[in-house]
Design a protein around this motif. Sequence first.
Motif, PDB file in Angstrom:
ATOM      1  N   UNK A  97     134.496 -16.217  82.856  1.00 21.22           N
ATOM      2  CA  UNK A  97     133.497 -16.473  82.088  1.00 21.22           C
ATOM      3  C   UNK A  97     132.635 -17.426  81.679  1.00 21.22           C
ATOM      4  N   UNK A  98     132.659 -19.340  82.280  1.00 21.26           N
ATOM      5  CA  UNK A  98     131.751 -20.012  82.630  1.00 21.26           C
ATOM      6  C   UNK A  98     130.025 -18.977  83.394  1.00 21.26           C
ATOM      7  N   UNK A  99     130.452 -18.332  84.305  1.00 21.28           N
ATOM      8  CA  UNK A  99     129.334 -17.527  84.896  1.00 21.28           C
ATOM      9  C   UNK A  99     128.678 -16.462  84.428  1.00 21.28           C
ATOM     10  N   UNK A 100     129.485 -15.614  83.401  1.00 22.21           N
ATOM     11  CA  UNK A 100     128.845 -14.831  82.380  1.00 22.21           C
ATOM     12  C   UNK A 100     127.840 -16.029  81.826  1.00 22.21           C
ATOM     13  N   UNK A 101     128.359 -16.923  81.002  1.00 24.77           N
ATOM     14  CA  UNK A 101     127.056 -18.075  80.395  1.00 24.77           C
ATOM     15  C   UNK A 101     126.207 -18.524  81.367  1.00 24.77           C
ATOM     16  N   UNK A 102     126.311 -19.233  82.354  1.00 25.09           N
ATOM     17  CA  UNK A 102     125.615 -19.265  83.545  1.00 25.09           C
ATOM     18  C   UNK A 102     124.319 -18.117  83.952  1.00 25.09           C
ATOM     19  N   UNK A 103     125.040 -17.544  84.087  1.00 21.80           N
ATOM     20  CA  UNK A 103     124.463 -15.733  84.259  1.00 21.80           C
ATOM     21  C   UNK A 103     123.022 -15.495  82.755  1.00 21.80           C
ATOM     22  N   UNK A 104     123.787 -15.886  81.655  1.00 21.94           N
ATOM     23  CA  UNK A 104     122.497 -15.255  80.692  1.00 21.94           C
ATOM     24  C   UNK A 104     121.926 -16.518  80.468  1.00 21.94           C
ATOM     25  N   UNK A 105     122.433 -17.575  80.644  1.00 22.50           N
ATOM     26  CA  UNK A 105     121.107 -19.161  81.018  1.00 22.50           C
ATOM     27  C   UNK A 105     120.076 -19.068  82.677  1.00 22.50           C
ATOM     28  N   UNK A 106     120.211 -18.185  82.424  1.00 24.72           N
ATOM     29  CA  UNK A 106     119.374 -18.373  84.593  1.00 24.72           C
ATOM     30  C   UNK A 106     118.380 -17.190  84.463  1.00 24.72           C
ATOM     31  N   UNK A 107     119.115 -15.782  84.280  1.00 21.48           N
ATOM     32  CA  UNK A 107     118.220 -14.562  84.377  1.00 21.48           C
ATOM     33  C   UNK A 107     117.216 -14.373  83.197  1.00 21.48           C
ATOM     34  N   UNK A 108     116.033 -13.739  83.683  1.00 24.90           N
ATOM     35  CA  UNK A 108     115.557 -14.108  82.332  1.00 24.90           C
ATOM     36  C   UNK A 108     114.372 -12.929  82.743  1.00 24.90           C
ATOM     37  N   UNK A 109     114.251 -11.898  82.635  1.00 24.64           N
ATOM     38  CA  UNK A 109     113.389 -10.579  83.014  1.00 24.64           C
ATOM     39  C   UNK A 109     112.303 -10.210  81.487  1.00 24.64           C
ATOM     40  N   UNK A 110     112.091 -11.013  80.766  1.00 25.88           N
ATOM     41  CA  UNK A 110     111.029 -10.832  79.828  1.00 25.88           C
ATOM     42  C   UNK A 110     110.032 -11.094  80.006  1.00 25.88           C
ATOM     43  N   UNK A 111     109.338 -11.516  81.363  1.00 31.31           N
ATOM     44  CA  UNK A 111     108.330 -12.344  81.346  1.00 31.31           C
ATOM     45  C   UNK A 111     107.664 -11.305  82.879  1.00 31.31           C
ATOM     46  N   UNK A 112     108.619  -9.940  83.387  1.00 30.71           N
ATOM     47  CA  UNK A 112     108.525  -9.594  84.528  1.00 30.71           C
ATOM     48  C   UNK A 112     106.847  -8.639  84.229  1.00 30.71           C
ATOM     49  N   UNK A 113     106.540  -7.596  85.183  1.00 28.77           N
ATOM     50  CA  UNK A 113     105.213  -7.114  85.065  1.00 28.77           C
ATOM     51  C   UNK A 113     105.734  -6.021  84.473  1.00 28.77           C
ATOM     52  N   UNK A 114     104.503  -5.490  83.869  1.00 30.15           N
ATOM     53  CA  UNK A 114     104.252  -4.481  82.754  1.00 30.15           C
ATOM     54  C   UNK A 114     105.397  -3.111  83.517  1.00 30.15           C
ATOM     55  N   UNK A 115     105.652  -2.697  84.962  1.00 30.53           N
ATOM     56  CA  UNK A 115     106.664  -2.234  85.519  1.00 30.53           C
ATOM     57  C   UNK A 115     107.861  -2.730  85.493  1.00 30.53           C
ATOM     58  N   UNK A 116     107.550  -3.246  85.433  1.00 25.49           N
ATOM     59  CA  UNK A 116     109.398  -3.895  85.801  1.00 25.49           C
ATOM     60  C   UNK A 116     110.338  -4.375  84.016  1.00 25.49           C
ATOM     61  N   UNK A 117     110.749  -5.205  84.441  1.00 29.37           N
ATOM     62  CA  UNK A 117     111.194  -6.243  83.907  1.00 29.37           C
ATOM     63  C   UNK A 117     111.930  -5.226  82.198  1.00 29.37           C
ATOM     64  N   UNK A 118     112.571  -5.801  81.001  1.00 29.08           N
ATOM     65  CA  UNK A 118     113.135  -5.111  79.840  1.00 29.08           C
ATOM     66  C   UNK A 118     112.308  -4.399  78.838  1.00 29.08           C
ATOM     67  N   UNK A 119     112.914  -3.600  79.044  1.00 26.94           N
ATOM     68  CA  UNK A 119     111.757  -2.227  77.689  1.00 26.94           C
ATOM     69  C   UNK A 119     111.965  -2.247  76.498  1.00 26.94           C
TER      70      UNK A 119
END
Length: 280
Positions: A97-119
């Motif tokens: 559970x703690x690792x999951x919250x850490x992952x949420x805080x650290x992984x952010x793909x919102x500003x990756x290049x147009x061909x990558x990241x979230x859609x």
Amino acid sequence: MLILSLPLIAPNIKNGQVNPYVFLLMTGAVCGALRGNFWWAAWSLALAVAFKVYPISLGLLLLIIYPRQLLLRLLIASAVLFFLPLFLKWDYSWQQYLLWFEKLASEDRTMQSIDRGYRDFQKILMTWGLPTSIRTYRIMEVLAGMVLAAICLKWRGLVFTPRSERTVGQFALFSSLLWCTLFGPATESATYMLLAIPAAWAVLIGATTGGNNRFLAYLGYGLLLAMLIGQWFPKDISYHVRVVNPQPYGAIALGIWLIWYFRQQKVAVAGQENRPPHST
């Protein structure tokens, strides 16, 4: 419907995604609520949230429609699924559970290049040259959810007959699936599998009933399929398909068609229920 939806579902099965389970559980929750089996609905929702957190959007919409019947049951089911791993193996589960919250805080793909990241809708804004901060986009996500909640709140008074209740339940399911993909917190290409059945259903409804807006159903399905077909080609071609990012545009087209369709259904149901008893 199976033939139309299978191409959109197959990639999730190929790479072991849990989205098919999530879709089935979300659908099962609505079916349980419509049948009056609110324990079934609560457990289905809690399990869906245990797989992916964002199905809670459907739970919130159903709580607006069935607040008294669903609230306590959903809290109990969610609490059981949250504490059960801790009861079975406290140290390991708490660490996860703690690792999951850490992952949420650290992984952010919102500003990756147009061909990558979230859609999602944020990626559309990026392609239009309108990049938004993560905080601004979170506000947009909340506002989109509030609009859907307001519609469900307005339509809650329509629940008088099985037909009207089914119409409101379908709207809650399909609108939450659209939110999970277009405004979800971590929308990947595979996440659009959640729209496979709604897209196939929209195509069939458009083909059988006609209407000037049916091209939106065809367009939405075609754009969802285009992203998957683009992956069949070499990287230099598939790259351009990823840059175009057709899936969120497909979700927008389906969303516009669904709003039109459910508005028509709402008018039809309201007219039927306001009809005098002796009318035929």
